[in-house]
Design a protein around this motif. Structure first.
Motif, PDB file in Angstrom:
ATOM      1  N   ALA A 198      -2.941   1.625  -9.272  1.00  0.00           N
ATOM      2  CA  ALA A 198      -4.235   1.598  -8.586  1.00  0.00           C
ATOM      3  C   ALA A 198      -4.548   0.163  -8.180  1.00  0.00           C
ATOM      4  N   MET A 199      -5.204   0.007  -7.027  1.00  0.00           N
ATOM      5  CA  MET A 199      -5.599  -1.323  -6.563  1.00  0.00           C
ATOM      6  C   MET A 199      -7.115  -1.358  -6.357  1.00  0.00           C
ATOM      7  N   GLY A 200      -7.604  -2.462  -5.822  1.00  0.00           N
ATOM      8  CA  GLY A 200      -9.035  -2.628  -5.609  1.00  0.00           C
ATOM      9  C   GLY A 200      -9.608  -1.616  -4.624  1.00  0.00           C
ATOM     10  N   ARG A 201     -10.889  -1.311  -4.801  1.00  0.00           N
ATOM     11  CA  ARG A 201     -11.553  -0.314  -3.947  1.00  0.00           C
ATOM     12  C   ARG A 201     -11.620  -0.755  -2.485  1.00  0.00           C
ATOM     13  N   ALA A 258      -7.196   9.433 -13.323  1.00  0.00           N
ATOM     14  CA  ALA A 258      -7.226   9.877 -11.926  1.00  0.00           C
ATOM     15  C   ALA A 258      -6.766   8.796 -10.953  1.00  0.00           C
ATOM     16  N   MET A 259      -6.340   7.642 -11.461  1.00  0.00           N
ATOM     17  CA  MET A 259      -5.882   6.535 -10.613  1.00  0.00           C
ATOM     18  C   MET A 259      -6.962   6.103  -9.625  1.00  0.00           C
ATOM     19  N   THR A 260      -8.192   6.054 -10.080  1.00  0.00           N
ATOM     20  CA  THR A 260      -9.292   5.609  -9.227  1.00  0.00           C
ATOM     21  C   THR A 260      -9.206   4.098  -9.003  1.00  0.00           C
ATOM     22  N   PRO A 261      -9.840   3.586  -7.932  1.00  0.00           N
ATOM     23  CA  PRO A 261      -9.705   2.163  -7.608  1.00  0.00           C
ATOM     24  C   PRO A 261     -10.268   1.250  -8.686  1.00  0.00           C
ATOM     25  N   THR A 262      -9.775   0.020  -8.683  1.00  0.00           N
ATOM     26  CA  THR A 262     -10.258  -1.019  -9.578  1.00  0.00           C
ATOM     27  C   THR A 262     -11.214  -1.932  -8.812  1.00  0.00           C
ATOM     28  N   GLU A 263     -11.646  -3.012  -9.465  1.00  0.00           N
ATOM     29  CA  GLU A 263     -12.473  -4.023  -8.805  1.00  0.00           C
ATOM     30  C   GLU A 263     -11.621  -5.147  -8.203  1.00  0.00           C
ATOM     31  N   ALA A 274      20.365  -9.961   5.452  1.00  0.00           N
ATOM     32  CA  ALA A 274      21.200  -9.687   6.622  1.00  0.00           C
ATOM     33  C   ALA A 274      22.301  -8.702   6.263  1.00  0.00           C
ATOM     34  N   GLY A 275      22.413  -7.640   7.049  1.00  0.00           N
ATOM     35  CA  GLY A 275      23.448  -6.662   6.810  1.00  0.00           C
ATOM     36  C   GLY A 275      23.126  -5.652   5.738  1.00  0.00           C
ATOM     37  N   ALA A 276      21.946  -5.746   5.111  1.00  0.00           N
ATOM     38  CA  ALA A 276      21.589  -4.812   4.032  1.00  0.00           C
ATOM     39  C   ALA A 276      21.158  -3.479   4.622  1.00  0.00           C
ATOM     40  N   ARG A 277      21.508  -2.435   3.952  1.00  0.00           N
ATOM     41  CA  ARG A 277      21.115  -1.102   4.367  1.00  0.00           C
ATOM     42  C   ARG A 277      19.901  -0.681   3.553  1.00  0.00           C
ATOM     43  N   GLY A 278      18.762  -0.613   4.218  1.00  0.00           N
ATOM     44  CA  GLY A 278      17.541  -0.291   3.493  1.00  0.00           C
ATOM     45  C   GLY A 278      17.384   1.198   3.260  1.00  0.00           C
ATOM     46  N   ARG A 279      16.973   1.549   2.066  1.00  0.00           N
ATOM     47  CA  ARG A 279      16.657   2.918   1.720  1.00  0.00           C
ATOM     48  C   ARG A 279      15.244   2.980   1.186  1.00  0.00           C
ATOM     49  N   PRO A 280      14.491   4.018   1.519  1.00  0.00           N
ATOM     50  CA  PRO A 280      13.135   4.103   0.996  1.00  0.00           C
ATOM     51  C   PRO A 280      13.149   4.179  -0.520  1.00  0.00           C
ATOM     52  N   PRO A 281      12.203   3.494  -1.192  1.00  0.00           N
ATOM     53  CA  PRO A 281      12.205   3.490  -2.656  1.00  0.00           C
ATOM     54  C   PRO A 281      11.882   4.865  -3.215  1.00  0.00           C
ATOM     55  N   ARG A 282      12.471   5.162  -4.332  1.00  0.00           N
ATOM     56  CA  ARG A 282      12.174   6.409  -5.040  1.00  0.00           C
ATOM     57  C   ARG A 282      10.978   6.176  -5.952  1.00  0.00           C
ATOM     58  N   VAL A 283       9.935   6.929  -5.760  1.00  0.00           N
ATOM     59  CA  VAL A 283       8.701   6.722  -6.518  1.00  0.00           C
ATOM     60  C   VAL A 283       8.748   7.576  -7.765  1.00  0.00           C
ATOM     61  N   ARG A 284       8.474   6.938  -8.904  1.00  0.00           N
ATOM     62  CA  ARG A 284       8.375   7.651 -10.154  1.00  0.00           C
ATOM     63  C   ARG A 284       6.920   8.029 -10.384  1.00  0.00           C
ATOM     64  N   HIS A 285       6.620   9.303 -10.405  1.00  0.00           N
ATOM     65  CA  HIS A 285       5.254   9.760 -10.583  1.00  0.00           C
ATOM     66  C   HIS A 285       4.975   9.921 -12.065  1.00  0.00           C
ATOM     67  N   ARG A 286       4.386   8.857 -12.620  1.00  0.00           N
ATOM     68  CA  ARG A 286       4.114   8.859 -14.066  1.00  0.00           C
ATOM     69  C   ARG A 286       2.642   9.068 -14.319  1.00  0.00           C
ATOM     70  N   PRO A 293       0.828  -1.217   0.000  1.00  0.00           N
ATOM     71  CA  PRO A 293       0.000   0.000   0.000  1.00  0.00           C
ATOM     72  C   PRO A 293       0.857   1.259   0.000  1.00  0.00           C
ATOM     73  N   ARG A 294       0.387   2.274  -0.718  1.00  0.00           N
ATOM     74  CA  ARG A 294       1.081   3.560  -0.755  1.00  0.00           C
ATOM     75  C   ARG A 294       0.580   4.420   0.398  1.00  0.00           C
ATOM     76  N   PRO A 295       1.437   4.785   1.345  1.00  0.00           N
ATOM     77  CA  PRO A 295       0.991   5.577   2.498  1.00  0.00           C
ATOM     78  C   PRO A 295       0.324   6.879   2.072  1.00  0.00           C
ATOM     79  N   GLY A 296      -0.833   7.155   2.687  1.00  0.00           N
ATOM     80  CA  GLY A 296      -1.562   8.381   2.385  1.00  0.00           C
ATOM     81  C   GLY A 296      -2.397   8.340   1.137  1.00  0.00           C
ATOM     82  N   HIS A 297      -2.384   7.197   0.423  1.00  0.00           N
ATOM     83  CA  HIS A 297      -3.164   7.052  -0.807  1.00  0.00           C
ATOM     84  C   HIS A 297      -3.904   5.716  -0.737  1.00  0.00           C
ATOM     85  N   PRO A 298      -5.100   5.695  -0.150  1.00  0.00           N
ATOM     86  CA  PRO A 298      -5.782   4.422   0.108  1.00  0.00           C
ATOM     87  C   PRO A 298      -6.141   3.627  -1.140  1.00  0.00           C
ATOM     88  N   ALA A 299      -6.152   4.261  -2.312  1.00  0.00           N
ATOM     89  CA  ALA A 299      -6.525   3.542  -3.528  1.00  0.00           C
ATOM     90  C   ALA A 299      -5.317   3.104  -4.345  1.00  0.00           C
TER      91      ALA A 299
END
Length: 215
Positions: free
Chosen positions: A54-57, A168-173, A203-215, A34-40
């Motif tokens: 977009a994901m299901g409603r 508008a990236m509205t939800p799907t079914e 193990a030992g990996a340094r996590g970085r937040p993903p960079r989102v491409r807004h297309r 899920p995308r934080p702050g974007h419930p759909a």
């Protein structure tokens, strides 16, 4: 995960790789969360990049049921594609999947209890079904997955596809829908998907937040 797939008639046997790789998409699953702050919306991370979809409603559900509007929490694999050429999508796209142009007779059964539930059907058909040749652009590319294919669970969900999102990236079914620009630029992952299941960091990996491409 399904080991078999009900084929769509007339698919090309040979597929062309995409995604900037001669061998197609890697076998490592695309992670869908899920995308934080974007419930759909969800974030789909694969091959070192993240795009939105977009994901299901009804968001992501562990126990998917027919008509609930939820995207299933599962591992699923794209199996085939139907394409209708329009300005946003090439008529002969490079896809690492068997594919063919969509036809007016193409349909998908969504009638629980029917012998062809969650299977391809040829229209016209008497049972409840979805037409795959739509009047809008959502199915200009529609990728059929192996969700609830083998074994099929009645009322376990049908027609969980990958396709083009509304502007508008509205939800799907229940499907995952990607912006048309992502399809045109061959950015949509076409390997396995892991939906709603977080991956444990190495193990030992340094996590970085993903960079989102807004297309």
């Amino acid at each position: 995960m399904c080991d078999r797939f009900a084929p769509v008639p007339g698919l090309a046997r040979r597929a062309v790789a995409t995604g900037g790789r001669r061998t197609g998409w890697p076998r490592r699953p695309a992670l869908v969360m899920p995308r934080p702050g974007h419930p759909a919306e969800v974030l789909v991370t694969a091959a070192g990049r993240t795009i939105r979809a977009a994901m299901g409603r009804s968001a992501v559900a562990t126990f998917k049921r027919e008509g609930d509007g939820a995207t299933p929490r599962c591992r699923m694999v794209p199996r085939a594609a139907l394409v209708r050429g329009r300005p946003a999508v090439p008529a002969r796209p490079p896809l690492p999947l068997p594919w063919r142009p969509v036809r007016a007779a193409d349909g998908w059964c969504d009638a629980p209890g029917h012998g062809l539930y969650n299977r391809y059907v040829k229209r016209p058909a008497s049972m409840s079904h979805e037409a795959l040749a739509r009047g809008d652009a959502l199915y200009d590319v529609v990728v059929i997955t192996d969700h609830n294919q083998s074994p099929r669970v009645q009322r376990g969900g049908s027609a969980i596809f990958l396709h083009i999102a509304r502007p508008a990236m509205t939800p799907t079914e229940g499907c995952l829908a990607f912006p048309a620009a992502a399809w045109h630029r061959a950015m949509v992952p076409l390997g396995p998907y892991l939906i709603g299941v977080p991956q444990r960091p190495a193990a030992g990996a340094r996590g970085r937040p993903p960079r989102v491409r807004h297309r």
